[in-house]
Design an enzyme around this catalytic site. Structure first.
Site, PDB file in Angstrom:
ATOM      1  N   ASP A  85      66.606  73.332 -52.790  1.00  0.00           N
ATOM      2  CA  ASP A  85      65.329  73.653 -53.554  1.00  0.00           C
ATOM      3  C   ASP A  85      65.972  74.357 -54.868  1.00  0.00           C
ATOM      4  O   ASP A  85      67.120  74.652 -54.813  1.00  0.00           O
ATOM      5  CB  ASP A  85      64.253  74.537 -52.868  1.00  0.00           C
ATOM      6  CG  ASP A  85      64.732  75.496 -52.273  1.00  0.00           C
ATOM      7  OD1 ASP A  85      65.876  76.346 -52.667  1.00  0.00           O
ATOM      8  OD2 ASP A  85      64.247  76.072 -51.214  1.00  0.00           O
ATOM      9  N   ASP A  87      65.129  77.065 -57.877  1.00  0.00           N
ATOM     10  CA  ASP A  87      64.435  78.282 -58.369  1.00  0.00           C
ATOM     11  C   ASP A  87      64.577  78.713 -59.946  1.00  0.00           C
ATOM     12  O   ASP A  87      65.907  78.198 -60.456  1.00  0.00           O
ATOM     13  CB  ASP A  87      64.967  79.465 -57.536  1.00  0.00           C
ATOM     14  CG  ASP A  87      64.258  79.354 -56.206  1.00  0.00           C
ATOM     15  OD1 ASP A  87      63.635  78.573 -55.632  1.00  0.00           O
ATOM     16  OD2 ASP A  87      65.036  80.001 -55.200  1.00  0.00           O
ATOM     17  N   ASP A 163      70.947  89.658 -53.733  1.00  0.00           N
ATOM     18  CA  ASP A 163      71.762  90.112 -52.740  1.00  0.00           C
ATOM     19  C   ASP A 163      73.212  89.942 -52.860  1.00  0.00           C
ATOM     20  O   ASP A 163      74.002  90.941 -52.853  1.00  0.00           O
ATOM     21  CB  ASP A 163      71.341  89.547 -51.579  1.00  0.00           C
ATOM     22  CG  ASP A 163      71.202  87.990 -51.375  1.00  0.00           C
ATOM     23  OD1 ASP A 163      71.371  87.388 -52.449  1.00  0.00           O
ATOM     24  OD2 ASP A 163      70.624  87.531 -50.327  1.00  0.00           O
TER      25      ASP A 163
HETATM   26  P1  ATP Z   1      69.073  78.689 -49.545  1.00  0.00           P
HETATM   27  O1  ATP Z   1      70.068  77.494 -49.881  1.00  0.00           O
HETATM   28  O2  ATP Z   1      69.624  78.952 -47.982  1.00  0.00           O
HETATM   29  O3  ATP Z   1      67.737  78.528 -49.779  1.00  0.00           O
HETATM   30  P2  ATP Z   1      69.213  80.557 -51.299  1.00  0.00           P
HETATM   31  O4  ATP Z   1      70.432  81.572 -52.234  1.00  0.00           O
HETATM   32  O5  ATP Z   1      68.432  79.941 -52.179  1.00  0.00           O
HETATM   33  O6  ATP Z   1      69.695  79.833 -50.130  1.00  0.00           O
HETATM   34  P3  ATP Z   1      66.752  81.925 -50.780  1.00  0.00           P
HETATM   35  O7  ATP Z   1      66.453  82.566 -49.830  1.00  0.00           O
HETATM   36  O8  ATP Z   1      66.053  80.839 -51.085  1.00  0.00           O
HETATM   37  O9  ATP Z   1      68.283  81.753 -50.735  1.00  0.00           O
HETATM   38  O10 ATP Z   1      66.660  82.859 -51.993  1.00  0.00           O
HETATM   39  C1  ATP Z   1      66.827  82.587 -53.320  1.00  0.00           C
HETATM   40  C2  ATP Z   1      67.482  83.765 -54.207  1.00  0.00           C
HETATM   41  O11 ATP Z   1      66.649  84.860 -54.087  1.00  0.00           O
HETATM   42  C3  ATP Z   1      68.853  83.864 -53.460  1.00  0.00           C
HETATM   43  O12 ATP Z   1      69.822  83.343 -53.931  1.00  0.00           O
HETATM   44  C4  ATP Z   1      68.841  85.375 -53.853  1.00  0.00           C
HETATM   45  O13 ATP Z   1      69.392  85.523 -55.287  1.00  0.00           O
HETATM   46  C5  ATP Z   1      67.563  86.064 -53.969  1.00  0.00           C
HETATM   47  N1  ATP Z   1      67.166  86.586 -52.604  1.00  0.00           N
HETATM   48  C6  ATP Z   1      66.711  86.051 -51.757  1.00  0.00           C
HETATM   49  N2  ATP Z   1      66.353  86.918 -50.660  1.00  0.00           N
HETATM   50  C7  ATP Z   1      66.786  88.194 -51.248  1.00  0.00           C
HETATM   51  C8  ATP Z   1      67.085  89.456 -50.684  1.00  0.00           C
HETATM   52  N3  ATP Z   1      66.628  89.674 -49.512  1.00  0.00           N
HETATM   53  N4  ATP Z   1      67.523  90.532 -51.226  1.00  0.00           N
HETATM   54  C9  ATP Z   1      68.160  90.262 -52.432  1.00  0.00           C
HETATM   55  N5  ATP Z   1      67.932  89.032 -53.248  1.00  0.00           N
HETATM   56  C10 ATP Z   1      67.594  87.983 -52.547  1.00  0.00           C
HETATM   57 MG    MG Z   2      66.767  78.690 -51.696  1.00  0.00          MG
END
Ligand code: ATP
Ligand code: MG
Length: 472
Positions: A85, A87, A163
């Site tokens: 996805d 963002d 994070d």
């Molecule tokens: P994935 O590919 O698994 O979706 P992702 O990095 O996009 O990995 P998400 O859970 O979709 O992970 O979260 C999107 C973004 O939001 C992360 O990349 C991070 O920057 C931020 N984020 C998500 N969860 C947290 C958290 N618990 N604390 C701080 N930042 C977070």
């Molecule tokens: Mg994500």
């Protein structure tokens, strides 16, 4: 493969990125310093970005707002992966985003976000979160955990609130540069997962970040910064206090995204399994052989996900909790006999659901898979027909095959049931993480009623129709 991608992306003798310092209102333990990586020094191509995400970025920019692709998408694009996805982070407030896009819905009260819909694809647009509490009540902390946050801020503040450094990279459409405030670009190159700021503080703020560390390490093959590993050693018990619904979501991401086996191994290595699946972790300490079934089921899950086949949490959790289930049955069987299966299953489910909120549409078929096991083990030829017709038979049979992998005594039962199904054997092991879909789980939620045959009055004519006897 990741190594190849890494070589292609970063080992071309590129010049060091240019740095320029930007200050902001930040937590005292993090210094945000902008490093802008120009187009020719990174591997992200617009061709790999969702056209809808680009549409959102351009429209926000044309509306006079700052807008960046952010988080996992930038990280995965740098690794030549395919983000699942996209963002977007912006300085536009949610209401302003809504005014720009007709296809926009605002969601979440505690963490307000804009979702821009394009058919099945949703582009999530988040306003930069700030670091300082403005005292308006828009941010709420409970025991140091952030439970509500609608305090907006600058991009620098937004970056340090994320994070891991590798998750805090921003891709700008105006000049195609990657903007890095916390050293994430270098950490991607060095394949290190590093928390932004002090690990103890960041894990206390949100203990689920420990599980996220395990997940990203497993998924990307990155090492975890030693400071984060030692903080986990001190703080892992805090995971127990995380909301069970969130732990369910995180478990699905850990175990149903194509890297389940590696996630499981990393969790064990970091000693985080106890926080997620306490009874299983305990049972595996008593009986290390229990690992065989769990690991082979996880491997099979990964194979199915990679092949684009459906997988279900019912089968996954049946495998993950099987060591706990076996231990519960063993504790009860002497006093309860066969009833130990039902009461053992109920015990395991109720204890586990206090930790991970496993919805009933999965926990009920999961229990059915378990409860069919002693019936399959018995290989009673007389009742075989009825078992073969059971809606959960296939899942239970596949589960038996996994059990047989770790226990030779079950080979006879596995062969017996395989022999009764023409054409079932060859791909059974791969089929494993069975698509017990929600339709059939609904059946599980409403167990079939056993119909009683009405006793006919003496002398009455036989009027038994097939429907009358169907429930027998
Ligand atoms: P994935 O590919 O698994 O979706 P992702 O990095 O996009 O990995 P998400 O859970 O979709 O992970 O979260 C999107 C973004 O939001 C992360 O990349 C991070 O920057 C931020 N984020 C998500 N969860 C947290 C958290 N618990 N604390 C701080 N930042 C977070
Ligand atoms: Mg994500």
């Amino acid at each position: 493969m990741l190594k190849r991608l890494f070589d292609r992306a970063f080992r071309r003798g590129k010049p060091a990125p240019t740095a320029s310092a930007v200050s902001g209102s930040l937590p005292d333990d993090v210094e945000a310093k902008l490093v802008s990586i120009p187009r020719e020094q990174h591997s992200i191509s617009r061709r790999n970005i969702s056209p809808n995400a680009l549409r959102v970025l351009y429209k926000l920019r044309d509306g006079g707002f700052a807008a960046y692709l952010v988080g996992g998408a930038v990280r995965d694009l740098l690794l030549d992966g395919h983000p699942k996805d996209f963002d977007v982070a912006t300085d536009a407030h949610p209401e302003q985003v809504k005014q720009l896009f007709r296809n926009c819905r605002l969601i979440g009260r505690r963490f307000r976000l804009a979702h821009v819909h394009f058919g099945a694809e949703i582009i999530e647009v988040a306003t930069f979160r700030g670091t300082e509490d403005d005292g308006s009540g828009a941010r709420e902390l409970v025991d140091g955990r952030i439970v509500r946050d609608n305090v907006y801020g600058s991009i620098e503040e937004d970056a340090v609130r994320r994070d891991f450094t590798i998750n805090a990279l921003y891709y700008a459409v105006e000049d195609f540069s990657v903007r890095d405030y916390v050293g994430g670009f270098q950490d991607v190159q060095q394949r290190v997962l590093r928390l932004i700021g002090d690990p103890d503080r960041r894990f206390r703020e949100d203990p689920v970040r420990m599980l996220r560390a395990a997940r990203f390490s497993a998924k990307l093959g990155f090492s975890i910064d030693p400071a984060a590993v030692s903080a986990m050693g001190r703080l892992r018990q805090l995971i127990v206090g995380a909301p069970p619904a969130r732990l369910f979501d995180e478990s699905i991401k850990l175990f149903m995204a194509g890297h389940a086996l590696q996630s499981f191994r990393v969790l064990r290595e970091l000693q985080l399994l106890d926080s997620l699946l306490p009874a299983t972790a305990d049972a595996m300490r008593q009986d290390p052989a229990a690992l065989v079934l769990v690991e082979s089921a996880l491997q099979s899950t990964d194979e199915r996900v990679r092949a684009g086949k459906p997988v279900t949490p019912a089968f996954l959790f049946a495998a993950l909790l099987w060591p706990a289930m076996q231990a519960a049955v063993a504790r009860r069987v002497a006093s309860e006999g066969l009833d130990a299966w039902l009461s053992g299953a109920q015990e395991v489910v109720s204890e586990q659901c206090a930790r991970i909120a496993l919805p009933k549409r999965f926990s009920l078929p999961m229990q059915e898979i378990w409860l069919l096991q002693p019936r399959l083990d018995a290989c009673a030829r007389k009742r075989a027909g009825r078992l073969l017709a059971h809606p959960r038979f296939r899942a239970a049979y596949d589960f038996l095959l996994f059990r047989a992998r770790g226990d030779d005594r079950l080979n006879a039962a596995a062969e017996f049931w395989t022999g009764l199904q023409p054409g079932a054997a060859p791909d059974a092991a791969v089929r494993t993480v069975v698509a017990t879909d929600s339709a059939s789980s609904d059946e599980a939620a409403a167990p079939r009623k056993r119909r009683r045959r009405r006793r006919k009055p003496a002398g009455a004519k036989s009027s038994t129709t097939p429907a009358d006897s169907a429930g027998d």
